[in-house]
Design an enzyme around this catalytic site. Sequence first.
Site, PDB file in Angstrom:
ATOM      1  CB  CYS A 264      -7.528  -4.583   0.502  1.00 35.53           C
ATOM      2  SG  CYS A 264      -6.027  -3.657   0.864  1.00 35.53           S
TER       3      CYS A 264
HETATM    4  P1  NAD Z   1       1.914  -2.110   3.562  1.00 43.83           P
HETATM    5  O1  NAD Z   1       1.775  -2.829   4.852  1.00 43.83           O
HETATM    6  O2  NAD Z   1       2.443  -2.823   2.364  1.00 43.83           O
HETATM    7  O3  NAD Z   1       2.828  -0.796   3.766  1.00 43.83           O
HETATM    8  C1  NAD Z   1       2.641   0.120   4.775  1.00 43.83           C
HETATM    9  C2  NAD Z   1       4.014   0.745   5.076  1.00 43.83           C
HETATM   10  O4  NAD Z   1       3.844   1.814   6.000  1.00 43.83           O
HETATM   11  C3  NAD Z   1       5.001  -0.228   5.724  1.00 43.83           C
HETATM   12  O5  NAD Z   1       6.189  -0.264   4.973  1.00 43.83           O
HETATM   13  C4  NAD Z   1       5.235   0.348   7.121  1.00 43.83           C
HETATM   14  O6  NAD Z   1       6.542   0.137   7.626  1.00 43.83           O
HETATM   15  C5  NAD Z   1       4.974   1.821   6.881  1.00 43.83           C
HETATM   16  N1  NAD Z   1       4.672   2.609   8.067  1.00 43.83           N
HETATM   17  C6  NAD Z   1       3.923   2.280   9.140  1.00 43.83           C
HETATM   18  N2  NAD Z   1       3.871   3.292  10.015  1.00 43.83           N
HETATM   19  C7  NAD Z   1       4.596   4.315   9.486  1.00 43.83           C
HETATM   20  C8  NAD Z   1       4.904   5.632   9.906  1.00 43.83           C
HETATM   21  N3  NAD Z   1       4.435   6.127  11.040  1.00 43.83           N
HETATM   22  N4  NAD Z   1       5.681   6.383   9.122  1.00 43.83           N
HETATM   23  C9  NAD Z   1       6.172   5.915   7.945  1.00 43.83           C
HETATM   24  N5  NAD Z   1       5.905   4.672   7.499  1.00 43.83           N
HETATM   25  C10 NAD Z   1       5.124   3.877   8.258  1.00 43.83           C
HETATM   26  O7  NAD Z   1       0.473  -1.509   3.266  1.00 43.83           O
HETATM   27  P2  NAD Z   1      -0.185  -1.297   1.829  1.00 43.83           P
HETATM   28  O8  NAD Z   1      -0.608  -2.618   1.293  1.00 43.83           O
HETATM   29  O9  NAD Z   1       0.679  -0.411   1.030  1.00 43.83           O
HETATM   30  O10 NAD Z   1      -1.533  -0.520   2.245  1.00 43.83           O
HETATM   31  C11 NAD Z   1      -1.495   0.824   2.645  1.00 43.83           C
HETATM   32  C12 NAD Z   1      -2.913   1.357   2.620  1.00 43.83           C
HETATM   33  O11 NAD Z   1      -3.407   1.340   1.267  1.00 43.83           O
HETATM   34  C13 NAD Z   1      -3.925   0.545   3.413  1.00 43.83           C
HETATM   35  O12 NAD Z   1      -4.868   1.420   3.953  1.00 43.83           O
HETATM   36  C14 NAD Z   1      -4.577  -0.350   2.374  1.00 43.83           C
HETATM   37  O13 NAD Z   1      -5.894  -0.724   2.735  1.00 43.83           O
HETATM   38  C15 NAD Z   1      -4.603   0.568   1.171  1.00 43.83           C
HETATM   39  N6  NAD Z   1      -4.573  -0.129  -0.128  1.00 43.83           N
HETATM   40  C16 NAD Z   1      -3.770  -1.208  -0.319  1.00 43.83           C
HETATM   41  C17 NAD Z   1      -3.738  -1.817  -1.571  1.00 43.83           C
HETATM   42  C18 NAD Z   1      -2.908  -3.050  -1.839  1.00 43.83           C
HETATM   43  O14 NAD Z   1      -3.078  -3.656  -2.876  1.00 43.83           O
HETATM   44  N7  NAD Z   1      -2.019  -3.466  -0.953  1.00 43.83           N
HETATM   45  C19 NAD Z   1      -4.497  -1.281  -2.624  1.00 43.83           C
HETATM   46  C20 NAD Z   1      -5.281  -0.153  -2.388  1.00 43.83           C
HETATM   47  C21 NAD Z   1      -5.308   0.431  -1.126  1.00 43.83           C
HETATM   48  C1  UGA Z   2      -8.214  -5.691  -4.422  1.00 45.55           C
HETATM   49  C2  UGA Z   2      -8.997  -4.858  -5.443  1.00 45.55           C
HETATM   50  O1  UGA Z   2      -9.148  -5.616  -6.642  1.00 45.55           O
HETATM   51  C3  UGA Z   2      -8.265  -3.542  -5.759  1.00 45.55           C
HETATM   52  O2  UGA Z   2      -9.049  -2.758  -6.650  1.00 45.55           O
HETATM   53  C4  UGA Z   2      -8.059  -2.778  -4.460  1.00 45.55           C
HETATM   54  O3  UGA Z   2      -7.338  -1.584  -4.681  1.00 45.55           O
HETATM   55  C5  UGA Z   2      -7.276  -3.650  -3.500  1.00 45.55           C
HETATM   56  O4  UGA Z   2      -8.004  -4.896  -3.260  1.00 45.55           O
HETATM   57  C6  UGA Z   2      -7.109  -2.991  -2.172  1.00 45.55           C
HETATM   58  O5  UGA Z   2      -7.929  -2.186  -1.758  1.00 45.55           O
HETATM   59  O6  UGA Z   2      -6.113  -3.360  -1.571  1.00 45.55           O
HETATM   60  P1  UGA Z   2      -6.075  -7.278  -4.510  1.00 45.55           P
HETATM   61  O7  UGA Z   2      -6.242  -7.399  -3.031  1.00 45.55           O
HETATM   62  O8  UGA Z   2      -4.735  -7.049  -5.096  1.00 45.55           O
HETATM   63  O9  UGA Z   2      -6.981  -6.041  -5.036  1.00 45.55           O
HETATM   64  O10 UGA Z   2      -6.648  -8.604  -5.118  1.00 45.55           O
HETATM   65  P2  UGA Z   2      -7.796  -9.029  -6.150  1.00 45.55           P
HETATM   66  O11 UGA Z   2      -7.218  -9.261  -7.475  1.00 45.55           O
HETATM   67  O12 UGA Z   2      -8.962  -8.125  -6.057  1.00 45.55           O
HETATM   68  O13 UGA Z   2      -8.202 -10.443  -5.519  1.00 45.55           O
HETATM   69  C7  UGA Z   2      -8.705 -10.522  -4.197  1.00 45.55           C
HETATM   70  C8  UGA Z   2      -9.086 -11.963  -3.874  1.00 45.55           C
HETATM   71  O14 UGA Z   2     -10.266 -12.346  -4.581  1.00 45.55           O
HETATM   72  C9  UGA Z   2      -8.010 -13.001  -4.235  1.00 45.55           C
HETATM   73  O15 UGA Z   2      -7.941 -13.975  -3.223  1.00 45.55           O
HETATM   74  C10 UGA Z   2      -8.531 -13.597  -5.524  1.00 45.55           C
HETATM   75  O16 UGA Z   2      -8.075 -14.909  -5.750  1.00 45.55           O
HETATM   76  C11 UGA Z   2     -10.031 -13.567  -5.285  1.00 45.55           C
HETATM   77  N1  UGA Z   2     -10.820 -13.542  -6.537  1.00 45.55           N
HETATM   78  C12 UGA Z   2     -10.731 -12.475  -7.369  1.00 45.55           C
HETATM   79  C13 UGA Z   2     -11.670 -14.605  -6.822  1.00 45.55           C
HETATM   80  O17 UGA Z   2     -11.774 -15.576  -6.039  1.00 45.55           O
HETATM   81  N2  UGA Z   2     -12.411 -14.565  -7.975  1.00 45.55           N
HETATM   82  C14 UGA Z   2     -12.334 -13.520  -8.838  1.00 45.55           C
HETATM   83  O18 UGA Z   2     -13.044 -13.550  -9.869  1.00 45.55           O
HETATM   84  C15 UGA Z   2     -11.477 -12.451  -8.534  1.00 45.55           C
END
Ligand code: NAD
Ligand code: UGA
Length: 430
Positions: A264
């Site tokens: 992300c």
């Molecule tokens: P992910 O890749 O882990 O999961 C996405 C899922 O959606 C997969 O299992 C995939 O098979 C499924 N999928 C794809 N197309 C589909 C469809 N048409 N119908 C039903 N399922 C379908 O992704 P994620 O990490 O959960 O991220 C999802 C969104 O949330 C992204 O926009 C990401 O930026 C955001 N986000 C992620 C995190 C995180 O920590 N991973 C945190 C906050 C926000």
């Molecule tokens: C990050 C954000 O922290 C979440 O709030 C957000 O929801 C998420 O992205 C998302 O949108 O997916 P995450 O990707 O799980 O969460 O990881 P972080 O803990 O934020 O770390 C991101 C990267 O920064 C890692 O590689 C970590 O090692 C690095 N990092 C983090 C540093 O190098 N220094 C720090 O002090 C903190």
Amino acid sequence: MAKIAIVGAGHVGLVTGVALARDGQEVTCADVDSDRISLIQQGVVPFHEPGLSEGLRAVQRKGLFEATTDSVEAVGKSDYAFLCVGTPSTKDGAMNAEYLRAAAHDIAMGVAKGTGQKAIVLKSTVVPGTTEGIIRPIILETADKDAFLLAVSPEFLREGRALADAENPDRIVIGAETKSAARRVRSLYSHLGCPIIETDTATAEMIKLAANAFLATKVGLANELANLCDTFGVSYDQVISAVTLDKRLNPSFLVPGVGFGGSCLPKDVRMLIGYGTQGGYKPRLLEAVLAQNEVQYMRSIDLLEEELTDLRGKRIALLGLAFKGGTDDVRESRAIPIAETLLAKGASVVGYDGLAHESFLAQVPEVEMAYTIPEALSGSHGCIIQADLPELEGLTANDFLRTMQIPIVIDGRSALDPQLMDGIRYRRIG
Ligand code: NAD
Ligand code: UGA
């Protein structure tokens, strides 16, 4: 009790579904990946996330959680549809909306087939304008405008503590164009003690991207200051602990290292740069954050070369292969360019990560894998720590002296206590 369909059972969807079911809602999680769904049906979480398997099995036992590959049916029988699919970006920052479009189409079919007014909630991270510009038109192609309400509620969870974050958020953001849409989403969260912020949809979408841009910039600044501290021969830890006594400067998220990875932070900064530039504003600061992050991993290689001079024929242990400790996710992990650079310089690399072996091997198959830290260190001429693995806690110089051929440790995450490293050649960034 509300009936909730989750479309996309990944890190966000599955966690959201389990959290809502633990609140007593009746959840159906849908995904196009049938292997993933069959694992979930058996109570198995397809990725590492503390507490999630136990949480999943508990809500399944209570009959509050089902999983299916049929999104249309799941939405048809529900009151809410949460859209949680991935939104990856291309290298130039364009959002790949292919999964969003497909999922929105299925949701529209479910709305058209079902009864009652459904609330559709977009949780994926998207460029401002997506909810109204992409999602609503797709749904209107199939469903009647009075058959649904539309809102966006971005997710802020961190991997490795996702369930805890989802259940105790710092804030809930709800973007909606009508009060009734916002009210429907708010009613799911009214038991939480955190602030609930209501905005229009584009503002809510931007809040999410701005939060990740802020976090990425904090890490980027920490790395820049740490590199400067190294240049001047002063301690980053001492500098930053004094600097952050200023109440305006929150001390968290300032640990320096080899750069930020994950699915992300890099993607969301790229999207802001891409769409900002397209809209007529070039975000130069964010461009610099990304550009610096892309080369920051080289600090670990430079420090190793300062100690070893020539990496040819050397055996290097790489500890931590996921993008951070506590997860098996290798998306944009800095371990990938580190391993590739070491290999290109003629070294052999032996990797260790208690959670991410298989996914990392799919990225860099030339890396030899070890199943314990001592096995990775055994006979090595140097070690780079890439992630803050919990197993590193409490390690002392002896743990390295015992097995390494040359005890050189480059700590790329400030994961070790420097006071316990007397007797080895210990270097860290900052
Ligand atoms: P992910 O890749 O882990 O999961 C996405 C899922 O959606 C997969 O299992 C995939 O098979 C499924 N999928 C794809 N197309 C589909 C469809 N048409 N119908 C039903 N399922 C379908 O992704 P994620 O990490 O959960 O991220 C999802 C969104 O949330 C992204 O926009 C990401 O930026 C955001 N986000 C992620 C995190 C995180 O920590 N991973 C945190 C906050 C926000
Ligand atoms: C990050 C954000 O922290 C979440 O709030 C957000 O929801 C998420 O992205 C998302 O949108 O997916 P995450 O990707 O799980 O969460 O990881 P972080 O803990 O934020 O770390 C991101 C990267 O920064 C890692 O590689 C970590 O090692 C690095 N990092 C983090 C540093 O190098 N220094 C720090 O002090 C903190």
